[in-house]
Design a protein around this motif. Structure first.
Motif, short mmCIF file in Angstrom:
data_model
loop_
_atom_site.label_atom_id
_atom_site.label_comp_id
_atom_site.label_asym_id
_atom_site.label_seq_id
_atom_site.Cartn_x
_atom_site.Cartn_y
_atom_site.Cartn_z
N ALA A 73 0.73 -1.37 -0.05
CA ALA A 73 0.03 0.07 0.01
C ALA A 73 0.74 1.14 -0.02
O ALA A 73 0.54 2.38 -0.68
CB ALA A 73 -0.80 -0.15 1.17
N ALA A 74 2.01 1.11 0.80
CA ALA A 74 2.80 2.13 0.72
C ALA A 74 3.49 2.62 -0.56
O ALA A 74 3.67 3.70 -1.02
CB ALA A 74 3.67 2.10 1.87
N ASP B 147 2.05 1.66 -3.33
CA ASP B 147 1.06 2.09 -4.34
C ASP B 147 0.82 3.83 -4.07
O ASP B 147 0.79 4.43 -5.19
CB ASP B 147 -0.29 1.38 -4.14
N GLU B 148 0.82 4.14 -2.84
CA GLU B 148 0.80 5.53 -2.40
C GLU B 148 1.72 6.35 -3.06
O GLU B 148 1.67 7.46 -3.57
CB GLU B 148 0.55 5.78 -1.01
N ARG C 165 1.56 6.69 -6.62
CA ARG C 165 0.49 7.50 -7.28
C ARG C 165 0.90 9.00 -7.02
O ARG C 165 0.74 9.78 -8.12
CB ARG C 165 -0.63 7.27 -6.25
N ARG C 166 1.55 9.22 -6.15
CA ARG C 166 1.86 10.71 -5.82
C ARG C 166 3.27 11.19 -6.73
O ARG C 166 3.11 12.43 -7.21
CB ARG C 166 2.26 10.89 -4.27
N GLU D 62 -5.11 15.45 -3.26
CA GLU D 62 -5.50 14.64 -2.22
C GLU D 62 -7.13 14.74 -1.70
O GLU D 62 -7.94 13.42 -1.67
CB GLU D 62 -4.94 15.14 -0.80
N ASN E 22 -9.45 11.43 -2.47
CA ASN E 22 -10.20 10.96 -1.47
C ASN E 22 -11.94 10.76 -1.97
O ASN E 22 -12.33 9.86 -1.63
CB ASN E 22 -10.13 11.60 -0.15
N GLU F 31 -11.67 7.77 -4.25
CA GLU F 31 -11.71 6.46 -3.52
C GLU F 31 -12.65 6.05 -2.48
O GLU F 31 -12.99 4.97 -2.36
CB GLU F 31 -10.25 6.33 -2.88
N SER G 295 -3.98 8.86 7.75
CA SER G 295 -3.93 8.78 6.58
C SER G 295 -2.64 9.36 6.04
O SER G 295 -2.61 10.62 6.48
CB SER G 295 -5.33 9.19 5.76
N GLY H 86 -1.87 10.48 3.01
CA GLY H 86 -2.40 11.43 2.41
C GLY H 86 -2.78 12.66 3.05
O GLY H 86 -2.48 13.99 2.61
#
Length: 334
Positions: A173-174, A176-177, A180-181, A248, A252, A255, A299, A301
């Motif tokens: 997940a980290a 992925d984040e 994405r950023r 962000e 959100n 998502e 979160s 983000g």
């Protein structure tokens, strides 16, 4: 060049000196005719009065060589037709003094005109060099922006590939984040292409970012609108943090607010209130949980959004309206 201003094309016919010589003869002939026509009303002792303007005009339009020819022809015409005894070239001290005075004034006129035109030509060349340098700098700046953006996209892709080799869900997940950023920053970087450093139009900037995020989220049925007061702009150094905060909020909404929906509306409002710019992102999705507390949120983000807002000396808040509403209140000076 056809697009040059008239003054920038002077002297005229520089590559055809015979045109300047012909013009000098014509202008002096006209000056002589004017002076002879004015003789009945002209006081005695002004034989050159119409020739000085003719010399200046000729030098101005056709250069110093044509001006010099006009000066010589004017001296001869005045000597022969206007200085007693008329129609002779008799020389005496009085005639010599008059011709010396005429020569002094004519030389000063021609030198001043030539000096001004040379200065003008130097300024034109300098301006053309500056324009060429500015164009080259802009090309290099845009290329740099695209290279930086491409490099960020490459890093984002590498993180995505690395994710496939990680089994831990938290680590996946980290990654992925982070991917994405980085991809988002790369897309933002492409839009920061003002080498002059001018402020970016905030509504157009946010509209592009929202479109990119919706496309990347795979939900084309989500409609995003941007309403803004006129003339709201951002300096480039504030553009990326503001974009990340707004991104962000949009991410959100995509998502969580539209987790089980492929259609919906996200509205971005930009308002200028005295010394502040208010940016609000409102969706018509599920909204925030009743016990949501931004300060207690884990979160990454939202934590990044709060950190960036603090750097901008702004405030970032989340609340429920028709759905979730994210608000960034940004001081103009910051």
């Amino acid at each position: 060049m056809k697009d040059k201003r008239f003054l920038e094309r002077l002297p005229l016919a520089a590559d055809k000196p015979w045109l300047g010589q012909f013009a000098a003869i014509a202008v002096i002939a006209l000056a002589l005719c004017i002076r002879l026509a004015a003789s009945p009303v002209m006081p005695t002792g002004y034989p050159y009065v119409s020739f000085f303007p003719a010399i200046i005009l000729t030098a101005f339009l056709f250069g110093w060589r044509a001006g010099t020819l006009a000066a010589v022809l004017g001296a001869l015409a005045a000597w022969y037709f206007l200085i007693p005894p008329l129609r002779t070239f008799k020389f005496d001290p009085q005639v010599g003094f008059a011709l010396c005075f005429y020569a002094f004034v004519a030389i000063v006129d021609i030198v001043l005109v030539e000096w001004l035109q040379r200065t003008n030509r130097r300024l034109i060349l300098e301006r053309e060099r500056n324009a060429a340098l500015a164009q080259r700098s802009e090309i290099l700046f845009r290329e740099l922006q695209h290279r930086v953006s491409n490099n960020l996209q490459v890093v984002s892709g590498l993180l995505t590939l690395q994710r496939r080799e990680v089994d831990d869900e938290t680590a996946r997940a980290a990654l992925d984040e982070a991917a994405r950023r980085l991809g988002l920053i790369g897309r933002i970087q492409r839009q920061l292409h003002e080498p002059s450093g001018e402020q970016l139009s905030l509504p157009a900037y946010l509209r592009q970012i929202a479109g990119d995020l919706i496309d990347a989220g795979g939900k084309p049925g989500i409609i995003c609108t941007v309403e803004s007061d006129s003339g709201v702009a951002l300096p480039p150094d504030a553009a990326i943090p503001v974009a990340l905060i707004i991104a962000e909020a949009i991410a959100n909404a995509l998502e969580h607010g539209f987790a089980d929906r492929d259609t919906g509306t996200i509205a971005i409002h930009v308002r200028r209130e005295q010394d502040y710019i208010d940016l609000t992102v409102v969706d018509d999705g599920h909204g925030l949980p009743e016990d949501f507390d931004l300060a207690e949120s884990r979160s990454m983000g939202l934590g990044l959004a709060r950190m960036l807002a603090k750097q901008l000396e702004a405030t970032f808040t989340l609340s429920n309206e028709t759905g979730a509403a994210a608000r960034l209140r940004l001081p103009v000076e910051a």
